[in-house]
Motif scaffolding. Structure first.
Motif, mmCIF file in Angstrom:
data_model
loop_
_atom_site.group_PDB
_atom_site.id
_atom_site.type_symbol
_atom_site.label_atom_id
_atom_site.label_comp_id
_atom_site.label_asym_id
_atom_site.label_seq_id
_atom_site.Cartn_x
_atom_site.Cartn_y
_atom_site.Cartn_z
ATOM 1 N N ASN A 114 18.732 41.855 19.009
ATOM 2 C CA ASN A 114 19.727 42.659 18.276
ATOM 3 C C ASN A 114 20.650 41.823 17.387
ATOM 4 N N ILE A 115 20.725 40.490 17.624
ATOM 5 C CA ILE A 115 21.564 39.651 16.751
ATOM 6 C C ILE A 115 20.735 38.548 16.080
ATOM 7 N N ARG A 116 19.433 38.818 15.936
ATOM 8 C CA ARG A 116 18.522 37.863 15.308
ATOM 9 C C ARG A 116 18.926 37.590 13.865
ATOM 10 N N GLU A 117 18.897 36.303 13.460
ATOM 11 C CA GLU A 117 19.144 35.929 12.065
ATOM 12 C C GLU A 117 17.910 35.319 11.399
ATOM 13 N N VAL A 118 16.919 34.926 12.216
ATOM 14 C CA VAL A 118 15.700 34.307 11.673
ATOM 15 C C VAL A 118 14.507 35.145 12.124
ATOM 16 N N SER A 119 13.749 35.661 11.171
ATOM 17 C CA SER A 119 12.617 36.521 11.532
ATOM 18 C C SER A 119 11.465 35.696 12.102
ATOM 19 N N THR A 120 10.629 36.371 12.884
ATOM 20 C CA THR A 120 9.433 35.714 13.431
ATOM 21 C C THR A 120 8.558 35.196 12.292
ATOM 22 N N GLU A 121 8.461 35.989 11.206
ATOM 23 C CA GLU A 121 7.620 35.596 10.068
ATOM 24 C C GLU A 121 8.106 34.290 9.438
ATOM 25 N N GLU A 122 9.440 34.117 9.355
ATOM 26 C CA GLU A 122 9.974 32.866 8.787
ATOM 27 C C GLU A 122 9.589 31.670 9.657
ATOM 28 N N GLY A 123 9.678 31.855 10.956
ATOM 29 C CA GLY A 123 9.290 30.785 11.881
ATOM 30 C C GLY A 123 7.823 30.436 11.718
ATOM 31 N N LYS A 124 6.976 31.476 11.657
ATOM 32 C CA LYS A 124 5.532 31.254 11.505
ATOM 33 C C LYS A 124 5.225 30.537 10.194
ATOM 34 N N SER A 125 5.893 30.959 9.122
ATOM 35 C CA SER A 125 5.648 30.355 7.802
ATOM 36 C C SER A 125 5.982 28.874 7.796
ATOM 37 N N LEU A 126 7.145 28.537 8.363
ATOM 38 C CA LEU A 126 7.543 27.130 8.394
ATOM 39 C C LEU A 126 6.548 26.320 9.232
ATOM 40 N N GLN A 132 10.782 8.205 13.247
ATOM 41 C CA GLN A 132 10.935 7.455 14.498
ATOM 42 C C GLN A 132 9.622 7.239 15.234
ATOM 43 N N ASN A 133 8.582 7.994 14.879
ATOM 44 C CA ASN A 133 7.341 7.943 15.656
ATOM 45 C C ASN A 133 6.153 8.027 14.718
ATOM 46 N N ASP A 134 5.348 6.962 14.681
ATOM 47 C CA ASP A 134 4.228 6.953 13.740
ATOM 48 C C ASP A 134 2.891 7.291 14.399
ATOM 49 N N SER A 135 2.911 7.623 15.691
ATOM 50 C CA SER A 135 1.642 7.956 16.347
ATOM 51 C C SER A 135 1.327 9.444 16.152
ATOM 52 N N THR A 136 0.101 9.812 16.472
ATOM 53 C CA THR A 136 -0.272 11.229 16.414
ATOM 54 C C THR A 136 0.561 11.966 17.460
ATOM 55 N N ILE A 137 1.221 13.009 17.035
ATOM 56 C CA ILE A 137 2.126 13.686 17.962
ATOM 57 C C ILE A 137 1.876 15.191 17.909
ATOM 58 N N ALA A 138 1.769 15.811 19.072
ATOM 59 C CA ALA A 138 1.569 17.257 19.161
ATOM 60 C C ALA A 138 2.932 17.917 18.993
ATOM 61 N N ARG A 139 3.063 18.774 17.973
ATOM 62 C CA ARG A 139 4.385 19.323 17.652
ATOM 63 C C ARG A 139 4.356 20.850 17.702
ATOM 64 N N MET A 140 5.374 21.410 18.294
ATOM 65 C CA MET A 140 5.514 22.868 18.321
ATOM 66 C C MET A 140 6.907 23.262 17.864
ATOM 67 N N LEU A 141 6.961 24.249 16.971
ATOM 68 C CA LEU A 141 8.230 24.846 16.556
ATOM 69 C C LEU A 141 8.542 25.973 17.526
ATOM 70 N N VAL A 142 9.738 25.950 18.102
ATOM 71 C CA VAL A 142 10.118 26.937 19.116
ATOM 72 C C VAL A 142 11.363 27.690 18.655
ATOM 73 N N GLY A 143 11.211 28.997 18.489
ATOM 74 C CA GLY A 143 12.357 29.858 18.200
ATOM 75 C C GLY A 143 12.861 30.414 19.522
ATOM 76 N N ASN A 144 13.950 29.862 20.033
ATOM 77 C CA ASN A 144 14.437 30.255 21.359
ATOM 78 C C ASN A 144 15.436 31.413 21.273
ATOM 79 N N LYS A 145 15.670 32.034 22.426
ATOM 80 C CA LYS A 145 16.609 33.157 22.604
ATOM 81 C C LYS A 145 16.069 34.450 21.995
ATOM 82 N N CYS A 146 14.734 34.659 22.109
ATOM 83 C CA CYS A 146 14.152 35.877 21.542
ATOM 84 C C CYS A 146 14.547 37.132 22.319
ATOM 85 N N ASP A 147 15.246 36.956 23.438
ATOM 86 C CA ASP A 147 15.790 38.123 24.161
ATOM 87 C C ASP A 147 16.961 38.740 23.395
ATOM 88 N N LEU A 148 17.539 37.982 22.439
ATOM 89 C CA LEU A 148 18.708 38.471 21.681
ATOM 90 C C LEU A 148 18.276 39.081 20.337
#
Length: 210
Positions: free
Chosen positions: A129-141, A111-127
């Motif tokens: 105890n019920i995490r399903e995605v590790s921080t390392e997986e987020g960083k790797s992606l 949808q967008n062909d211009s240079t775009i600043a992109r950030m991956l955000v893993g939200n709800k890190c306060d939870l």
């Protein structure tokens, strides 16, 4: 007089990701320092404008919150137009929302062909105890796709301000580099729905901060 400040910038930033990952609460936490535990699904699109100062310049970030539900995807595609930044959000407690990230990134690129600043955000890190995605997986992606990465909590404010500010700074850097390389870039910015107004000739410069 505010007219003496020079350029005034308006950057369009989109929040994308599956429904109920916390996009609306990230925006309300950043823009108004509010959190609504009972927030309802966004229908279509909403946006907030937030002012950030960089290098003594006033930067207005117009942050668009797009509906994550599949049935609104056709409606929201128009809202990618002119975006120069994106926060791609998943919920660390729901793996399915993380698995969708590649699809959202692909849509963003389509949808967008211009240079775009992109950030991956893993939200709800306060939870944690019920995490399903590790921080390392987020960083790797994020590393594989060339994205910034941050885990946030709209509930307790963790990293919310920082995540938005990193994206806004990156947009500013991208655009500053292009301005140095091309005098015609101001016209391109206007055409893309992103305005860069020269303060000396502008009467709008004084209507900014609230």
């Amino acid at each position: 007089m505010e007219e003496e400040k020079g350029e005034e910038y308006l950057f369009k930033v989109v929040l994308i990701g599956d429904s109920a990952v916390g996009k609306s609460n990230l925006l309300s936490r950043f823009a108004r320092n509010e959190f609504d535990a009972n927030s309802k699904a966004t229908i279509g699109v909403e946006f907030q404008t937030q002012v950030v100062e960089i290098d003594g310049k006033e930067i207005k970030a117009q942050i668009w919150d797009t509906a994550g539900q599949e049935r609104f995807r056709a409606v929201t595609s128009a809202y990618y137009r002119g975006a120069v930044g994106a926060l791609v959000v998943y919920d660390i407690t729901r793996r399915g929302t993380f698995d969708s990230i590649n699809r959202w990134l692909q849509e963003l690129t389509t949808q967008n062909d211009s240079t775009i600043a992109r950030m991956l955000v893993g939200n709800k890190c306060d939870l944690e105890n019920i995490r399903e995605v590790s921080t390392e997986e987020g960083k790797s992606l994020a590393e594989a796709e060339g994205l910034f990465f941050m885990e946030t909590s709209a509930l307790d404010s963790t990293n919310v301000q920082t995540a938005f500010e990193i994206v806004i700074h990156e947009i500013y850097d991208n655009i500053s580099r292009k301005i140095l390389n091309s005098d015609s870039y101001k016209a391109e910015l206007s055409a893309n729905g992103v305005s860069l107004v020269n303060g000396a000739g502008s009467k709008q410069s004084s209507c900014c901060s609230r």
